[in-house]
Each structure stands twice: as structure tokens, then as C-alpha cells.
Design an enzyme around this catalytic site. Structure first.
Site, PDB file in Angstrom:
ATOM      1  N   CYS A   1      -7.614   5.948   2.790  1.00 30.87           N
ATOM      2  CA  CYS A   1      -6.502   6.437   1.956  1.00 30.87           C
ATOM      3  C   CYS A   1      -6.083   7.842   2.356  1.00 30.87           C
ATOM      4  CB  CYS A   1      -6.901   6.415   0.487  1.00 30.87           C
ATOM      5  SG  CYS A   1      -8.361   7.398   0.120  1.00 30.87           S
TER       6      CYS A   1
ATOM      7  N   GLU B   1      -6.220   6.347  -8.640  1.00 40.57           N
ATOM      8  CA  GLU B   1      -6.510   6.911  -7.315  1.00 40.57           C
ATOM      9  C   GLU B   1      -5.701   6.084  -6.324  1.00 40.57           C
ATOM     10  OE1 GLU B   1      -8.400   9.540  -6.701  1.00 40.57           O
ATOM     11  OE2 GLU B   1      -9.079   9.844  -8.741  1.00 40.57           O
TER      12      GLU B   1
HETATM   13  P1  NAD Z   1      -4.591  -3.029  -4.029  1.00 44.08           P
HETATM   14  O1  NAD Z   1      -3.816  -2.165  -4.951  1.00 44.08           O
HETATM   15  O2  NAD Z   1      -3.933  -4.205  -3.428  1.00 44.08           O
HETATM   16  O3  NAD Z   1      -5.922  -3.605  -4.731  1.00 44.08           O
HETATM   17  C1  NAD Z   1      -6.852  -2.793  -5.400  1.00 44.08           C
HETATM   18  C2  NAD Z   1      -7.426  -3.548  -6.577  1.00 44.08           C
HETATM   19  O4  NAD Z   1      -6.373  -3.947  -7.420  1.00 44.08           O
HETATM   20  C3  NAD Z   1      -8.200  -4.814  -6.218  1.00 44.08           C
HETATM   21  O5  NAD Z   1      -9.422  -4.797  -6.937  1.00 44.08           O
HETATM   22  C4  NAD Z   1      -7.321  -5.943  -6.687  1.00 44.08           C
HETATM   23  O6  NAD Z   1      -8.083  -7.012  -7.211  1.00 44.08           O
HETATM   24  C5  NAD Z   1      -6.516  -5.318  -7.789  1.00 44.08           C
HETATM   25  N1  NAD Z   1      -5.176  -5.886  -7.942  1.00 44.08           N
HETATM   26  C6  NAD Z   1      -4.338  -6.335  -6.980  1.00 44.08           C
HETATM   27  N2  NAD Z   1      -3.173  -6.760  -7.521  1.00 44.08           N
HETATM   28  C7  NAD Z   1      -3.279  -6.555  -8.853  1.00 44.08           C
HETATM   29  C8  NAD Z   1      -2.407  -6.766  -9.977  1.00 44.08           C
HETATM   30  N3  NAD Z   1      -1.184  -7.283  -9.818  1.00 44.08           N
HETATM   31  N4  NAD Z   1      -2.853  -6.433 -11.203  1.00 44.08           N
HETATM   32  C9  NAD Z   1      -4.081  -5.903 -11.380  1.00 44.08           C
HETATM   33  N5  NAD Z   1      -4.920  -5.683 -10.364  1.00 44.08           N
HETATM   34  C10 NAD Z   1      -4.530  -6.012  -9.130  1.00 44.08           C
HETATM   35  O7  NAD Z   1      -5.120  -2.009  -2.936  1.00 44.08           O
HETATM   36  P2  NAD Z   1      -5.888  -2.338  -1.620  1.00 44.08           P
HETATM   37  O8  NAD Z   1      -4.949  -3.013  -0.667  1.00 44.08           O
HETATM   38  O9  NAD Z   1      -7.175  -2.986  -1.956  1.00 44.08           O
HETATM   39  O10 NAD Z   1      -6.218  -0.862  -1.072  1.00 44.08           O
HETATM   40  C11 NAD Z   1      -5.370  -0.146  -0.260  1.00 44.08           C
HETATM   41  C12 NAD Z   1      -4.635   0.921  -1.027  1.00 44.08           C
HETATM   42  O11 NAD Z   1      -5.556   1.676  -1.800  1.00 44.08           O
HETATM   43  C13 NAD Z   1      -3.953   1.923  -0.119  1.00 44.08           C
HETATM   44  O12 NAD Z   1      -2.695   2.249  -0.653  1.00 44.08           O
HETATM   45  C14 NAD Z   1      -4.869   3.135  -0.157  1.00 44.08           C
HETATM   46  O13 NAD Z   1      -4.246   4.358   0.135  1.00 44.08           O
HETATM   47  C15 NAD Z   1      -5.344   3.073  -1.566  1.00 44.08           C
HETATM   48  N6  NAD Z   1      -6.618   3.766  -1.683  1.00 44.08           N
HETATM   49  C16 NAD Z   1      -6.668   4.910  -2.405  1.00 44.08           C
HETATM   50  C17 NAD Z   1      -7.859   5.613  -2.486  1.00 44.08           C
HETATM   51  C18 NAD Z   1      -7.974   6.890  -3.267  1.00 44.08           C
HETATM   52  O14 NAD Z   1      -9.099   7.336  -3.491  1.00 44.08           O
HETATM   53  N7  NAD Z   1      -6.884   7.497  -3.713  1.00 44.08           N
HETATM   54  C19 NAD Z   1      -8.992   5.126  -1.830  1.00 44.08           C
HETATM   55  C20 NAD Z   1      -8.892   3.943  -1.113  1.00 44.08           C
HETATM   56  C21 NAD Z   1      -7.704   3.263  -1.051  1.00 44.08           C
END
Ligand code: NAD
Length: 490
Positions: free
Chosen positions: A273, A239
Site C-alpha cells: 500500500c 486504512e
Molecule cells: P479490498 O478492498 O478488495 O479487500 C479488503 C477486504 O475487504 C477483504 O477482506 C474483502 O473480503 C473485503 N471486501 C471486499 N469487497 C467488499 C465489500 N463490497 N463489502 C465489504 N467488504 C468487502 O482490498 P484488497 O484488494 O484486498 O487490498 C488492496 C488495497 O488495500 C490497495 O488499495 C492497498 O493500497 C490497500 N491497502 C492499504 C493498506 C494500509 O495500511 N493503508 C495496507 C494494505 C493494503
């Protein structure tokens, strides 16, 4: 209450002789791997096949939320510097409660083995589809709606009879701690455990051989998740994010469009998002859009410097990222919609409009995820559609207008995760619609029945009848076989 449930579940657990002490809250990789092995073993020895057990888990989740609404909302607000409690109620608690009710209402029928149709050639055999729990589902949560984006996938996973390991976001640590403690109180660690910690443990988490991994977060990290899952052939639901455009058609009621676009862009200060990322609008309506947006701000967020309804930016990195986008732009294209300046200390970022920026500017190259709204000019509808199609598939697309022919044209000629017509964001709250992205905005969809099926194995079963004609097709292939094949292959 649920503490009794917990004790009962543990008392009924024939695996208590297992040397691993099941943990609800996990803070390091070794504990996480041991807990995963424990849950995986339980999922194989005690699959959750009955509805009452699943329903009891959904009831636990509901009780957890209703008992702890205030402390959960306070923890989120602490992480944001300030997050409007009303927004937490509207955008996190409300869809969580309604999602649980929906799953409780329909889960029993979703999990029933059902007949599937069969070709007359195979009669009197029949076909069935038998939904089964996958086992242990991994869930990874971002920081922007840390409650709903944990609860939403958990509802589908529990309704489908799975056990859950969930990794909370390190960018919302206060909420992560609070939530983990609540889960530990309301659920057996044989059912749900919560992993806390930084990116290193998130990386290790994504490498566990889950039966399914549902990740919500950025597209960039989504690619790493898929790569980490690949060696185990762990199926993933991603997602992700991206730039969700709005098209304002030339016959749209501009005031109504501004009302909804501004609602979507200011909710959680644009950190959504499926927030409208930018607007495609014809040049002649541009100035009027800005006037209406300023009036809208005055009406809905007066005195924004001290307005409890307006949320702040999650952390300094995110604040500086967005400020950087704005500093890269020529001054005359950035138009504030209020007379309050951004404040780095409190991370208050009042909304601004950006007039027709260059397409190679940062603000048009990246998902904005903040209350910054580019207005991109277009001349013809084909140009607007072409603009969208020249970019990665968006997570959401919003169309404002009256003319059904033009609306249908946009719907038919663009591909996005979801669409709202004369609205923004509300498609995510529809439990009867699958929610997810496409291409760079994600893969797979969840919520409601779609989520139940995504996190189940929908097992096909062919049930042969004592009387059947298949023995006629055995070797040695004689005359009868040849005649039969000639008929079938005609
Ligand atoms: P992110 O990708 O930085 O982090 C999300 C999760 O990934 C966290 O739990 C983090 O611990 C983990 N993570 C971070 N780096 C990682 C790595 N190298 N390996 C494995 N796991 C890792 O995202 P964010 O900044 O928390 O959220 C914002 C983004 O999420 C935006 O792009 C937004 O559009 C998207 N988003 C999408 C939805 C949806 O339903 N499609 C909903 C909310 C947010």
C-alpha cells in the site's frame, strides 16, 4: 502451553450456559451473527480490565507466530504463486514480533488511569483519563500482507482489552484457512474468532454493530465499509490505498534515491500500500534514473525469471489489470528494467518504468499496486507540489534530497498519511509513530500507543472535591453570581 490457557479461560467463563457454542472459525452469516452476539455479551459482562489477561493474549499471539512461521509463510507463498519467504520474514513476521514486544513493554503504562490538567477555577477537583476496552473490535484484512495486516490491528485490539472478530481476505484463501486454524488452536473463541468466505460474508461482517471496525483495503471498498457501518454508528478506522508519490529534488544523490525507490517498488512485486507509486523527477535526470534502475535490478534480482527473492502477482485479475494499464500506453513509453518478459501463467511481472505518461492514462489514474513505475517530469518545485496537491491526499510521500529548505517546503505544503525523507516505507515499521491515511487514503491511525488509544475508550472523569465553589453558582442568581460572572466573562 496455550491449550491449557484455553481450557482455563473456558472453565472460568460463567456464560458457558449460553446456548450459542462459541466458534473459532466461521463460514456463514448466521454463525457469524450468533458468535458476534456471544462476544458482545461477554464484552459487557466480563470486560478485560487487567493487564495480566491482556499480556497473556499477546503472549499467545507471539507463541502462535514463533511456532508456525514456516507454515504461515508457505501458505502466503501458495496464494501468490510465489511469495519470497525472506520478504514474508522481513515485511510480515518481523514487524509483527516487534509490535507485540512493544505492546508488551508499554501496554501496562498505556492502560493506566492518568491525571489530566485542570483549570484553576475548578480546583481542588481534579481530572483523570481512564482508558477502557471498547468491547468487540472487527478487523478486515486485505490479501497483500495478510499476516501483518491481521496481526498489527490484533496487537492494538488485545493490548486495549478487546475481543476480536477478524475477516480474512478471500483473495488469499490458503493463508486464511491456515491462520484461522492456528487462531482456533491458540485462542479461546471467546477472545478471537476468524471469519472466512467471499465478499457476501464480508458485506455482512461490515454491517455488524462492532464497537470499532478497523478495515484495511482499497479506497473503493472503504467507502462501502463506512456506509455499512453508519446505521450502527460503528466507529471506523479506514486504512486505504492510493498513489504515493516520490519527489526527487534536484540536489538528491540519485544513486541512493534509485536504490531506495527500487527497493520499495520491487518488495512484494509492488503490491504494497505504501510502495512508491510514481516518481516526480526533473527531465535531465530521467535517463540516468533508468540506467541506475537497470543496474540495480541486475545486482539485486539477477535472473529474475527464476529468482526466489522476487514475488509474483496474487491472481489473474490483478495481473490482467496491470497488463491492461501497460497495453493502453504507447509502446515507446514503457521501458523494461530487465530482459525478461511478463509471464501470465506464473504471474511473473518484472519491473518496468513508464516515461512521463499522460495524466489521464490508467496508470496515472489508478493506484498501480504492481512493479510499474511512472517517471513524471517536473520543472519547478512548486509544479511538483502543485501536481501532488491537485490529486487525492496520498497515503505516503517520499522526498529525496539534501537541501533542508526544499524538503521543509514539500513537508509543509503537502498533506499525506505519512512521510519518509531519503527513504521509503520504513515509517510503517515505527511503533512509536501513528500509521494511517488522510482523506481518500484513510481515516484514523493505529500502531503502538496511537493504536491502543484508537481501540480504547479514553474516558474523561471529573472528580469533585468535598470543598468546592460550584454551589456559589446556583440559582437564584444574586449579586454574588453577577459579580462572579462579570469577572469570568471579562
Ligand atoms: P479490498 O478492498 O478488495 O479487500 C479488503 C477486504 O475487504 C477483504 O477482506 C474483502 O473480503 C473485503 N471486501 C471486499 N469487497 C467488499 C465489500 N463490497 N463489502 C465489504 N467488504 C468487502 O482490498 P484488497 O484488494 O484486498 O487490498 C488492496 C488495497 O488495500 C490497495 O488499495 C492497498 O493500497 C490497500 N491497502 C492499504 C493498506 C494500509 O495500511 N493503508 C495496507 C494494505 C493494503
Amino acid at each position: 502451553m496455550t491449550d491449557n490457557n484455553q481450557t482455563n479461560q473456558q472453565a472460568n467463563d460463567p456464560t458457558t450456559s449460553n446456548p450459542h457454542k462459541a466458534l473459532s472459525i466461521i463460514r456463514n452469516t448466521e454463525e457469524m451473527q450468533a458468535q458476534f452476539a456471544h462476544m458482545q455479551m461477554l464484552s459487557r459482562s466480563q470486560p478485560i480490565v487487567d493487564w495480566p489477561t491482556r499480556e497473556a493474549q499477546l503472549n499467545n499471539l507471539e507463541t502462535l507466530l514463533s511456532d508456525n512461521q514456516d507454515s504461515l509463510a508457505k501458505a502466503i507463498s501458495a496464494d501468490f504463486g510465489h511469495r519470497s519467504v525472506s520478504e514474508t520474514q522481513f515485511a510480515e513476521l518481523f514487524p509483527s514480533f516487534t509490535g507485540i514486544s512493544h505492546a508488551k513493554k508499554h501496554g501496562k503504562s498505556w492502560m493506566k488511569t492518568r491525571r489530566a490538567s485542570i483549570s484553576p477555577l475548578y480546583l481542588p477537583a481534579h481530572n483523570e483519563i481512564q482508558p477502557q476496552p471498547l468491547g468487540v473490535v472487527g478487523i478486515m484484512v486485505p490479501w497483500n500482507y495478510p499476516l501483518y495486516l491481521a496481526i498489527g490491528p490484533m496487537i492494538d485490539a488485545l493490548a486495549a482489552g478487546n475481543r476480536i472478530m477478524i475477516k480474512m481476505s478471500e483473495a488469499a484463501p490458503e493463508f486464511a484457512e491456515t491462520f484461522a486454524k492456528k487462531i482456533a488452536h491458540y485462542f479461546s473463541p471467546d477472545m478471537i474468532s476468524v471469519v472466512l468466505g467471499e465478499v457476501d460474508i464480508a458485506e455482512a461482517f461490515s454491517k455488524l454493530p462492532f464497537d470499532h471496525l478497523l478495515y484495511t483495503g482499497s479506497t473503493a471498498v472503504g467507502k462501502k465499509i463506512m456506509a455499512a457501518a453508519a446505521p450502527n454508528l460503528t466507529p471506523v478506522t479506514l486504512e486505504l490505498g492510493g498513489k504515493s508519490p516520490v519527489i526527487i529534488l534536484d540536489d538528491a544523490n540519485l544513486e541512493a534515491a534509485v536504490n531506495r525507490v527500487m527497493m520499495g517498488k520491487t518488495l512484494n512485486a509492488g503490491q504494497t500500500c505504501i510502495a512508491p507509486d510514481y516518481v516526480l523527477i526533473q527531465r535531465q535526470y530521467h535517463q540516468r534514473f533508468i540506467e541506475l534502475a537497470k543496474e540495480w535490478m541486475q545486482k539485486h534480482y539477477p535472473n529474475i525469471a527464476n529468482n526466489p527473492d522476487y514475488s509474483h502477482i496474487i491472481n489473474d485479475d490483478q495481473f490482467q489489470r496491470v497488463q491492461g494499464y501497460l497495453e493502453d500506453l504507447p509502446n515507446d513509453v514503457v521501458q523494461p528494467l530487465t530482459d525478461v518478459a511478463a509471464d501470465a501463467e506464473s504471474r511473473l511481472l518484472p519491473p518496468v518504468v513508464v516515461t512521463n505518461p499522460e495524466t489521464d492514462s490508467e496508470v496515472m489514474q489508478n493506484e498501480i499496486f504492481a512493479p510499474v513505475l511512472p517517471l513524471m517530469h517536473y520543472d519547478t518545485l512548486d509544479d511538483a507540489i502543485g501536481f501532488i496537491n491537485a490529486r487525492p491526499r496520498p497515503l505516503a510521500l517520499y522526498i529525496f534530497g539534501d537541501n533542508n529548505r526544499d524538503i521543509d517546503k514539500v513537508r509543509a505544503h503537502t498533506v499525506s498519511g505519512g512521510v519518509c525523507i531519503n527513504e521509503v516505507i520504513m515509517h510503517v515499521a515505527q511503533h512509536d509513530l501513528p500509521f494511517g491515511g488522510v482523506g481518500h487514503s484513510g481515516m484514523g491511525a493505529y500502531h503502538g500507543k496511537a493504536g491502543f488509544e484508537r481501540l480504547s475508550h479514553m474516558k474523561p472523569v471529573f472528580v469533585q472535591s468535598k470543598l468546592n465553589g460550584l454551589n456559589l453558582l446556583l440559582p437564584p442568581y444574586g449579586e454574588l453570581f453577577k459579580k462572579g460572572m462579570a469577572l469570568l466573562l471579562k
